[in-house]
Design a protein around this motif. Sequence first.
Motif, PDB file in Angstrom:
ATOM      1  N   GLY A 188       0.813  -1.207   0.000  1.00 41.38           N
ATOM      2  CA  GLY A 188       0.000   0.000   0.000  1.00 41.38           C
ATOM      3  C   GLY A 188       0.848   1.260   0.000  1.00 41.38           C
ATOM      4  O   GLY A 188       0.551   2.232  -0.708  1.00 41.38           O
ATOM      5  N   GLY A 189       1.927   1.253   0.761  1.00 39.10           N
ATOM      6  CA  GLY A 189       2.814   2.415   0.815  1.00 39.10           C
ATOM      7  C   GLY A 189       3.526   2.662  -0.498  1.00 39.10           C
ATOM      8  O   GLY A 189       3.661   3.810  -0.950  1.00 39.10           O
ATOM      9  N   VAL A 190       3.991   1.572  -1.140  1.00 38.32           N
ATOM     10  CA  VAL A 190       4.669   1.708  -2.423  1.00 38.32           C
ATOM     11  C   VAL A 190       3.687   2.191  -3.488  1.00 38.32           C
ATOM     12  O   VAL A 190       3.990   3.089  -4.290  1.00 38.32           O
ATOM     13  CB  VAL A 190       5.300   0.371  -2.850  1.00 38.32           C
ATOM     14  N   ALA A 191       2.470   1.615  -3.489  1.00 40.38           N
ATOM     15  CA  ALA A 191       1.458   2.014  -4.478  1.00 40.38           C
ATOM     16  C   ALA A 191       1.083   3.477  -4.320  1.00 40.38           C
ATOM     17  O   ALA A 191       0.898   4.196  -5.313  1.00 40.38           O
ATOM     18  CB  ALA A 191       0.229   1.120  -4.341  1.00 40.38           C
ATOM     19  N   SER A 192       0.968   3.937  -3.083  1.00 41.64           N
ATOM     20  CA  SER A 192       0.622   5.339  -2.835  1.00 41.64           C
ATOM     21  C   SER A 192       1.695   6.274  -3.396  1.00 41.64           C
ATOM     22  O   SER A 192       1.383   7.303  -4.028  1.00 41.64           O
ATOM     23  CB  SER A 192       0.457   5.574  -1.332  1.00 41.64           C
ATOM     24  N   ALA A 193       2.969   5.917  -3.196  1.00 38.03           N
ATOM     25  CA  ALA A 193       4.060   6.733  -3.723  1.00 38.03           C
ATOM     26  C   ALA A 193       4.066   6.731  -5.248  1.00 38.03           C
ATOM     27  O   ALA A 193       4.314   7.768  -5.882  1.00 38.03           O
ATOM     28  CB  ALA A 193       5.393   6.210  -3.191  1.00 38.03           C
TER      29      ALA A 193
END
Length: 480
Positions: A314-319
């Motif tokens: 989720g964190g990578v996708a958000s970035a």
Amino acid sequence: MLSQGFVSAAAIAASVLFILSLGGLSNQEKAKRAVWYGIIGMAVAVFFTAFGPGIGAYWVMIPMMLVGAVIGAYVAKKVDMTEMPQLVAALHSFVGLAAVFVAWSADLERRRVLAARALDAGTEQFSAFAALVATKAPDELMFLQIEVVLGVFIGAVTFTGSVIAFGKLAGKVDGKPKQLPGGHLLNAGAAALSLLLAILYLNGAGFWTLLLIAALAFFIGYHLIMGIGGADMPVVVSMLNSYSGWAAAAIGFTLSNDLLIVTGALVGSSGAILSYIMCKAMNRNFVNVILGGFGGSQGPAAEIEGEQVAIDAGGVASALNDADSVIIVPGYGMAVAQAQNAVSELVRKLRAAGKQVRFGIHPVAGRLPGHMNVLLAEAKVPYDIVLEMDEINDDFASTDVVIVIGSNDIVNPAAQEDPNSPIAGMPVLRVWEAKQVFVCKRGQGTGYSGIENPLFFKDNTRMFYGDARQSIDSLLSQID
């Protein structure tokens, strides 16, 4: 039985096809056609050589050719792209061993000719090669002996060197550089003794000299490659490719086979040029590579401070959703996980969202030159967004997100920051200059060379742990 004129014409045609094949491989869009040039050229070479003048014993040769073809087809279908580098190393070993056997056979035939001359016997019982040798003058026979020595020595070095390279690439031999007590002095001593034996052989000593030269060269090949670390193995494979070519060329002179001379020279010179280019890319000394004197550290490595910080999908996708520019740096981990198709789909979705996406390819990424380019081409990644290190390195500072997939040494800042690092001075992809770096990696272990990477501990780096394909798949549903 084909005439010598047909064989000579076929040799010229095959040589042209080989040259076109090598030239075409420099361009990804032309690579498939170039491979076909090579296949057709080899088919022409084999057919016209096998059915040329002076060739016989078809009842043995044809079954062996069929067996070899079946084995080759089976291996080619079974071997994954991730195993291609070790397959190439294994094939190099076959060329080297074949050169040794042919050179030995050539000397035995030479001795038969000399014995027949001494007895004033005819040459009717000779093989085609021995009959050819019988036409040579004494000075020409001396050149034949020199060719035999070169074939034995280069072929033997290539054989054991390639076997060790195969073992290191396949993980069956420890990738760390190891040498016996005495180090390079052992190699120098073995080379000097080989030279002495060669002089004895050229002055009439027996066949035993060639056996000892082969044994010493087997040791040199083994010890040279054992002394080279895993981080430098792509250069080693290229170097062995060159050795195999020169071994083939030497045997071509021995057999008076023009096609083998041309083909061996092409392979030898192209392999040497590629090795030189790769040495420049890794800041290595070319002569040092040939002598096997690289791959070790010069002192204690610098200590690394901080800790590795993990992040979820989720964190990578958000970035990625917030980013305007993305660079993907693939490595061997992507190949192992067979993640190239998932990466291609991720690129498609990001580009559809209007983001600039490119790939940064290091000259020695993976286990073989061009390894990553082949995988990305297989996954239908557009050629124009796949850029070499020199083309993209200055762009990292203005890039929002970098995703490193299974790479370690080629993105290691220690190469520029730590003079005691085993890879000190090696040009690397400066991914740490980007705003955010996400490293897709299975765990916290070191890379193939066993070197710790300070990149993983930097403030702008987050570790995206897990299998590369599964990790990239988990991103796809979360990209807007």
